[in-house]
Design a protein around this motif. Sequence first.
Motif, PDB file in Angstrom:
ATOM      1  N   ARG A 185      -1.596 -12.485  -2.227  1.00 23.23           N
ATOM      2  CA  ARG A 185      -0.113 -12.511  -1.543  1.00 23.23           C
ATOM      3  C   ARG A 185      -0.464 -12.700  -0.682  1.00 23.23           C
ATOM      4  O   ARG A 185       0.684 -12.498   0.782  1.00 23.23           O
ATOM      5  CB  ARG A 185       0.874 -11.187  -1.967  1.00 23.23           C
ATOM      6  CG  ARG A 185       1.414 -11.561  -3.339  1.00 23.23           C
ATOM      7  CD  ARG A 185       1.780 -13.229  -3.762  1.00 23.23           C
ATOM      8  NE  ARG A 185       2.448 -13.319  -4.292  1.00 23.23           N
ATOM      9  CZ  ARG A 185       3.814 -12.795  -5.341  1.00 23.23           C
ATOM     10  NH1 ARG A 185       5.161 -12.168  -3.709  1.00 23.23           N
ATOM     11  NH2 ARG A 185       4.622 -13.470  -5.938  1.00 23.23           N
ATOM     12  N   GLU A 209       0.401 -16.068   9.570  1.00 20.31           N
ATOM     13  CA  GLU A 209       1.443 -16.180  10.440  1.00 20.31           C
ATOM     14  C   GLU A 209       1.181 -16.325  11.564  1.00 20.31           C
ATOM     15  O   GLU A 209       1.751 -14.438  12.131  1.00 20.31           O
ATOM     16  CB  GLU A 209       2.426 -15.667   9.557  1.00 20.31           C
ATOM     17  CG  GLU A 209       3.124 -16.015   8.132  1.00 20.31           C
ATOM     18  CD  GLU A 209       4.813 -15.831   8.356  1.00 20.31           C
ATOM     19  OE1 GLU A 209       5.025 -14.935   8.150  1.00 20.31           O
ATOM     20  OE2 GLU A 209       4.637 -15.901   6.734  1.00 20.31           O
ATOM     21  N   VAL A 249      -0.400 -11.578   6.698  1.00 24.44           N
ATOM     22  CA  VAL A 249       0.837 -10.431   6.586  1.00 24.44           C
ATOM     23  C   VAL A 249       0.946 -10.671   4.763  1.00 24.44           C
ATOM     24  O   VAL A 249      -0.515 -11.513   4.317  1.00 24.44           O
ATOM     25  CB  VAL A 249       2.013 -11.724   6.524  1.00 24.44           C
ATOM     26  CG1 VAL A 249       2.759 -11.445   8.510  1.00 24.44           C
ATOM     27  CG2 VAL A 249       1.907 -13.395   6.448  1.00 24.44           C
ATOM     28  N   ASP A 307       2.874 -11.024   1.351  1.00 23.25           N
ATOM     29  CA  ASP A 307       3.638 -10.457   0.538  1.00 23.25           C
ATOM     30  C   ASP A 307       4.354  -9.034  -0.366  1.00 23.25           C
ATOM     31  O   ASP A 307       3.398 -10.071  -1.862  1.00 23.25           O
ATOM     32  CB  ASP A 307       4.725 -11.924   0.078  1.00 23.25           C
ATOM     33  CG  ASP A 307       6.320 -11.527  -0.504  1.00 23.25           C
ATOM     34  OD1 ASP A 307       6.851 -10.419  -0.446  1.00 23.25           O
ATOM     35  OD2 ASP A 307       6.332 -12.956  -1.784  1.00 23.25           O
ATOM     36  N   PRO A 315       3.974  -7.427  -4.329  1.00 26.65           N
ATOM     37  CA  PRO A 315       3.982  -7.697  -5.257  1.00 26.65           C
ATOM     38  C   PRO A 315       5.214  -6.921  -6.135  1.00 26.65           C
ATOM     39  O   PRO A 315       4.298  -5.506  -6.184  1.00 26.65           O
ATOM     40  CB  PRO A 315       3.437  -9.207  -5.926  1.00 26.65           C
ATOM     41  CG  PRO A 315       2.221  -8.583  -5.741  1.00 26.65           C
ATOM     42  CD  PRO A 315       2.569  -8.437  -3.883  1.00 26.65           C
ATOM     43  N   THR A 322      -0.414  -3.069   6.051  1.00 20.76           N
ATOM     44  CA  THR A 322       0.081  -2.848   5.483  1.00 20.76           C
ATOM     45  C   THR A 322      -0.295  -1.037   4.193  1.00 20.76           C
ATOM     46  O   THR A 322      -1.099  -0.975   4.030  1.00 20.76           O
ATOM     47  CB  THR A 322       1.363  -3.273   4.679  1.00 20.76           C
ATOM     48  OG1 THR A 322       2.487  -2.018   3.712  1.00 20.76           O
ATOM     49  CG2 THR A 322       0.591  -3.922   3.557  1.00 20.76           C
TER      50      THR A 322
END
Length: 477
Positions: free
Chosen positions: A57, A61, A66, A68, A70, A97
């Motif tokens: 994922r 950007e 980045v 996403d 899951p 993150t």
Amino acid sequence: MRDARRSLKRAVLLNLLAPVLLLAVAIGAGGYLTITSVVESSHDRLLDGSLMAIAERLAVESGEVVVDMPQVALGMLETKTQDNVYYLVASDSGPVTGYPDLPLGKMAATEPGQPTHWDDTYRGNAVRLAAVARRVYGVERPVIVAVAETRLARNQLRNEMLRNLGVAEAALILAIAVLAWVSVERGLMPLADLSRQIDTRAVSDWRDLRPLDLSGVPQEAMAPATAINAMFERLRSATALLRRFTADASHQMRTPLAIVRMHVDLLRRESSDPELRSSVLAELDQGAERLERLITQLLTLARADESAVAAAGGTPCDLGEVIEYVIAERIAGIPPDTQISCLIRHRPLPLISDTVLLSELLGNLLDNAVKYSGAGGQVVLCAERDGHLALVTIEDSGPGIPEAEREQVFRRFYRAPDRPDVPGSGLGLSIVKVIADLLHISIVLDRSPDLGGLRVTLRMTLSPLPYHEAAGAAARG
């Protein structure tokens, strides 16, 4: 006091269980390594799945990385033990993150695209980490994705599997011990039956010397069981020998003892007559001499029988020397009107034999020949070599033995019916026969062609070594 003797059953069980215990230890060590490897590899695959789900994922950007996240990526790591799960996504510009303080010291040596696993400590807990360097289009350097999980589930699963393995091994060892005990008990039953047979003989009748029943005795115990039966056989032979000697002695000594007692009684009643007194004393002397000779022959027969039971070995000797010794020992007691000739044609005549029994055999034959030759008789003794045999002949001028009676004279206490006037007990030739069989000497009775009386022919095997060499070999053992 406790019996310190070793138990055969215990020894067999220990010999059976010792390898089983060693095998159980080896299986336990192998099981520990296998279980640890399986638990680690299975949980590592879950970590890899979570890791790759996050890495798939990643995106860029506006020039920034980045991700996403899951929900399934971390959900697949959930367990009943409520392990803590930590993750981190970091690029060149810093953490994207997750937990930025995750220890990633071992990531420096990894190649991009290859997941790496290691153990470390995070926030005071032992954790298992998986990390991968993933290249993302639009970013110059690889992006780091890492997932960490505490070890509670791993340790619990491993301990449970090891506990089950230990219980299974303990149950297996217990089952083997029980089965081994039963098997050993059944295997030793023939020995217990043999022991009961022996105990029964000792308690019920110690004179029962019948052979033990060996039909159920295993091959490994056959040697001592056979030895016991051989001992019983020797005891039975010795007991029969004692009974026979007792019966022979009591039967044969009764007559001369009765004669002695009769003459003693006569001497007491008619002691005033000098002529009668002299005659009675002569009869007493003859009776005592006959009794002495009888006792000597009975003892000789008993020793010969005992030697036959024992089957003792011989010693080196020279047959010519034995013959000369026998004649020299008896020459003083031979009547002066009896002519004895001795011819030893070959020297030496080496033998391996029992010299005491051989001397007794030759002495009995010589005594027999002198006795039956009578007054003015003639006895000829000859020894010579006949191939590998020594040939001894003893001939006399007596009446001889009819051909029909030549086998019977070897029976104990047999007396020729046509010579009742010759004193004797009927033991001389029976002693000769027993000794001849014991020493493996062939004996043949026939008529002397020169003297007309009995001719006794003895054949015995010569020693392959000369006498002095055989004696030297025997001395060396």
